[in-house]
Design a protein around this motif. Structure first.
Motif, PDB file in Angstrom:
ATOM      1  N   PRO A  20     -14.095   3.039   8.533  1.00  0.00           N
ATOM      2  CA  PRO A  20     -13.854   4.249   7.749  1.00  0.00           C
ATOM      3  C   PRO A  20     -12.543   4.192   6.963  1.00  0.00           C
ATOM      4  N   PHE A  21     -12.581   4.691   5.741  1.00  0.00           N
ATOM      5  CA  PHE A  21     -11.411   4.747   4.878  1.00  0.00           C
ATOM      6  C   PHE A  21     -10.723   6.089   5.089  1.00  0.00           C
ATOM      7  N   PHE A  22      -9.386   6.055   5.290  1.00  0.00           N
ATOM      8  CA  PHE A  22      -8.640   7.287   5.547  1.00  0.00           C
ATOM      9  C   PHE A  22      -7.577   7.575   4.498  1.00  0.00           C
ATOM     10  N   GLU A  32       9.539  -0.159  -1.681  1.00  0.00           N
ATOM     11  CA  GLU A  32       9.376  -1.556  -1.262  1.00  0.00           C
ATOM     12  C   GLU A  32       7.892  -1.827  -1.033  1.00  0.00           C
ATOM     13  N   PRO A  33       7.448  -3.086  -1.141  1.00  0.00           N
ATOM     14  CA  PRO A  33       6.035  -3.377  -0.905  1.00  0.00           C
ATOM     15  C   PRO A  33       5.626  -3.159   0.549  1.00  0.00           C
ATOM     16  N   VAL A  34       4.365  -2.875   0.750  1.00  0.00           N
ATOM     17  CA  VAL A  34       3.787  -2.737   2.083  1.00  0.00           C
ATOM     18  C   VAL A  34       3.605  -4.136   2.654  1.00  0.00           C
ATOM     19  N   VAL A  35       3.915  -4.311   3.955  1.00  0.00           N
ATOM     20  CA  VAL A  35       3.896  -5.650   4.553  1.00  0.00           C
ATOM     21  C   VAL A  35       3.037  -5.777   5.810  1.00  0.00           C
ATOM     22  N   SER A  36       2.680  -4.658   6.471  1.00  0.00           N
ATOM     23  CA  SER A  36       1.917  -4.785   7.710  1.00  0.00           C
ATOM     24  C   SER A  36       1.115  -3.522   7.974  1.00  0.00           C
ATOM     25  N   MET A  37       0.108  -3.668   8.831  1.00  0.00           N
ATOM     26  CA  MET A  37      -0.821  -2.581   9.123  1.00  0.00           C
ATOM     27  C   MET A  37      -1.258  -2.665  10.578  1.00  0.00           C
ATOM     28  N   ALA A  38      -1.524  -1.515  11.191  1.00  0.00           N
ATOM     29  CA  ALA A  38      -2.083  -1.464  12.547  1.00  0.00           C
ATOM     30  C   ALA A  38      -3.049  -0.288  12.613  1.00  0.00           C
ATOM     31  N   ALA A  39      -4.178  -0.495  13.262  1.00  0.00           N
ATOM     32  CA  ALA A  39      -5.157   0.575  13.459  1.00  0.00           C
ATOM     33  C   ALA A  39      -4.830   1.347  14.733  1.00  0.00           C
ATOM     34  N   THR A  40      -5.213   2.610  14.777  1.00  0.00           N
ATOM     35  CA  THR A  40      -5.043   3.400  15.995  1.00  0.00           C
ATOM     36  C   THR A  40      -6.050   2.921  17.035  1.00  0.00           C
ATOM     37  N   PRO A  41      -5.770   3.133  18.321  1.00  0.00           N
ATOM     38  CA  PRO A  41      -6.713   2.706  19.359  1.00  0.00           C
ATOM     39  C   PRO A  41      -8.108   3.322  19.202  1.00  0.00           C
ATOM     40  N   SER A  42      -8.178   4.531  18.646  1.00  0.00           N
ATOM     41  CA  SER A  42      -9.479   5.191  18.459  1.00  0.00           C
ATOM     42  C   SER A  42     -10.284   4.581  17.324  1.00  0.00           C
ATOM     43  N   GLY A  43      -9.614   3.861  16.427  1.00  0.00           N
ATOM     44  CA  GLY A  43     -10.285   3.335  15.242  1.00  0.00           C
ATOM     45  C   GLY A  43     -10.458   4.387  14.161  1.00  0.00           C
ATOM     46  N   LEU A  44      -9.850   5.538  14.350  1.00  0.00           N
ATOM     47  CA  LEU A  44     -10.011   6.643  13.396  1.00  0.00           C
ATOM     48  C   LEU A  44      -8.755   6.875  12.560  1.00  0.00           C
ATOM     49  N   GLY A  45      -7.942   5.858  12.422  1.00  0.00           N
ATOM     50  CA  GLY A  45      -6.755   5.961  11.598  1.00  0.00           C
ATOM     51  C   GLY A  45      -5.996   4.661  11.584  1.00  0.00           C
ATOM     52  N   TYR A  46      -4.943   4.628  10.783  1.00  0.00           N
ATOM     53  CA  TYR A  46      -4.103   3.444  10.697  1.00  0.00           C
ATOM     54  C   TYR A  46      -2.737   3.816  10.142  1.00  0.00           C
ATOM     55  N   TRP A  47      -1.805   2.907  10.424  1.00  0.00           N
ATOM     56  CA  TRP A  47      -0.451   2.999   9.886  1.00  0.00           C
ATOM     57  C   TRP A  47      -0.235   1.772   9.034  1.00  0.00           C
ATOM     58  N   PHE A  48       0.663   1.871   8.077  1.00  0.00           N
ATOM     59  CA  PHE A  48       1.226   0.680   7.500  1.00  0.00           C
ATOM     60  C   PHE A  48       2.693   0.881   7.222  1.00  0.00           C
ATOM     61  N   SER A  49       3.401  -0.254   7.180  1.00  0.00           N
ATOM     62  CA  SER A  49       4.850  -0.225   6.995  1.00  0.00           C
ATOM     63  C   SER A  49       5.223  -1.008   5.747  1.00  0.00           C
ATOM     64  N   ALA A  51       8.471  -3.023   3.541  1.00  0.00           N
ATOM     65  CA  ALA A  51       9.536  -3.973   3.861  1.00  0.00           C
ATOM     66  C   ALA A  51      10.841  -3.279   4.245  1.00  0.00           C
ATOM     67  N   ASP A  52      11.052  -2.045   3.785  1.00  0.00           N
ATOM     68  CA  ASP A  52      12.263  -1.308   4.153  1.00  0.00           C
ATOM     69  C   ASP A  52      12.093  -0.509   5.437  1.00  0.00           C
ATOM     70  N   GLY A  53      10.928  -0.614   6.088  1.00  0.00           N
ATOM     71  CA  GLY A  53      10.664   0.115   7.324  1.00  0.00           C
ATOM     72  C   GLY A  53      10.078   1.493   7.089  1.00  0.00           C
ATOM     73  N   GLY A  54       9.758   1.820   5.842  1.00  0.00           N
ATOM     74  CA  GLY A  54       9.053   3.070   5.555  1.00  0.00           C
ATOM     75  C   GLY A  54       7.668   3.027   6.173  1.00  0.00           C
ATOM     76  N   MET A  55       7.220   4.157   6.722  1.00  0.00           N
ATOM     77  CA  MET A  55       5.929   4.217   7.415  1.00  0.00           C
ATOM     78  C   MET A  55       4.979   5.177   6.719  1.00  0.00           C
ATOM     79  N   PHE A  56       3.695   4.849   6.784  1.00  0.00           N
ATOM     80  CA  PHE A  56       2.639   5.673   6.206  1.00  0.00           C
ATOM     81  C   PHE A  56       1.537   5.812   7.244  1.00  0.00           C
ATOM     82  N   ALA A  57       1.090   7.030   7.485  1.00  0.00           N
ATOM     83  CA  ALA A  57       0.084   7.301   8.518  1.00  0.00           C
ATOM     84  C   ALA A  57      -1.139   7.971   7.888  1.00  0.00           C
ATOM     85  N   PHE A  58      -2.336   7.535   8.303  1.00  0.00           N
ATOM     86  CA  PHE A  58      -3.588   8.063   7.771  1.00  0.00           C
ATOM     87  C   PHE A  58      -4.581   8.280   8.906  1.00  0.00           C
TER      88      PHE A  58
END
Length: 173
Positions: A20-22, A32-49, A51-58
């Motif tokens: 699913p797209f969130f 700064e460019p986005v460099v990494s991503m992790a999905a939530t354990p539920s599979g119903l969301g994700y984060w990405f970070s 290069a400056d450590g800024g975070m985005f949650a969906f």
């Protein structure tokens, strides 16, 4: 199906294949460019970070903080953030920088970092390129591009490759 997967672009554009797209930051100008991503354990969301450590949650991924939010105004990371991992509960995450500096947010515990091991003035042979959390969320491994592996918390050190023919770029548990 096994739930699908995501591909993440440096602009924060998310490509969803059978998952699913969130949302994404593809239409937003990032500092700064986005460099990494992790999905939530539920599979119903994700984060990405970034290069400056800024975070985005969906989706069901909650925002627990970011590096720019904890550093004094005008201070930035010594080296760019290169990886992240989610806790087993999905209530926190870790970010790792190329120098092995570690940032913990939410219920992510700090178990150590490369600067803490090497001490003042110490440096890695090669930069850290990724991290992965243990299944318990009570530890993590960091990997450098030369194959050096660093274990913290309940992560066991098992070994490293001898003279890998190409730089290491990621790891998984």
């Amino acid at each position: 199906p096994n739930g699908g997967y995501y591909l993440l672009g440096g602009d924060g554009g998310v490509f969803s294949f059978g998952a699913p797209f969130f949302g994404s930051t593809g239409a937003i100008a990032l500092v700064e460019p986005v460099v990494s991503m992790a999905a939530t354990p539920s599979g119903l969301g994700y984060w990405f970070s970034a290069a400056d450590g800024g975070m985005f949650a969906f989706g069901d991924a909650d925002f627990f903080g970011s590096v720019p939010g904890v550093l004094p105004v005008g201070v930035t990371v010594n080296q760019p953030v290169v990886g992240m991992a989610s806790t087993a509960s999905g209530r926190g995450y870790w970010l790792v920088a190329a120098d092995g500096g570690l940032f913990a947010f939410g219920d992510a515990e700090f178990f150590g970092s490369i600067p803490g091991v090497l001490g003042p003035g110490g440096s890695l042979n090669q930069p850290i390129v990724g991290m992965v959390a243990t299944s318990t969320g009570q530890g993590y491994w960091l990997v450098a591009s030369d194959g050096g592996v660093f274990a913290f918390g309940d992560a066991d050190f098992i070994g490293v490759p001898s003279n890998p023919p190409a730089p290491i770029v990621a790891l998984a548990s």
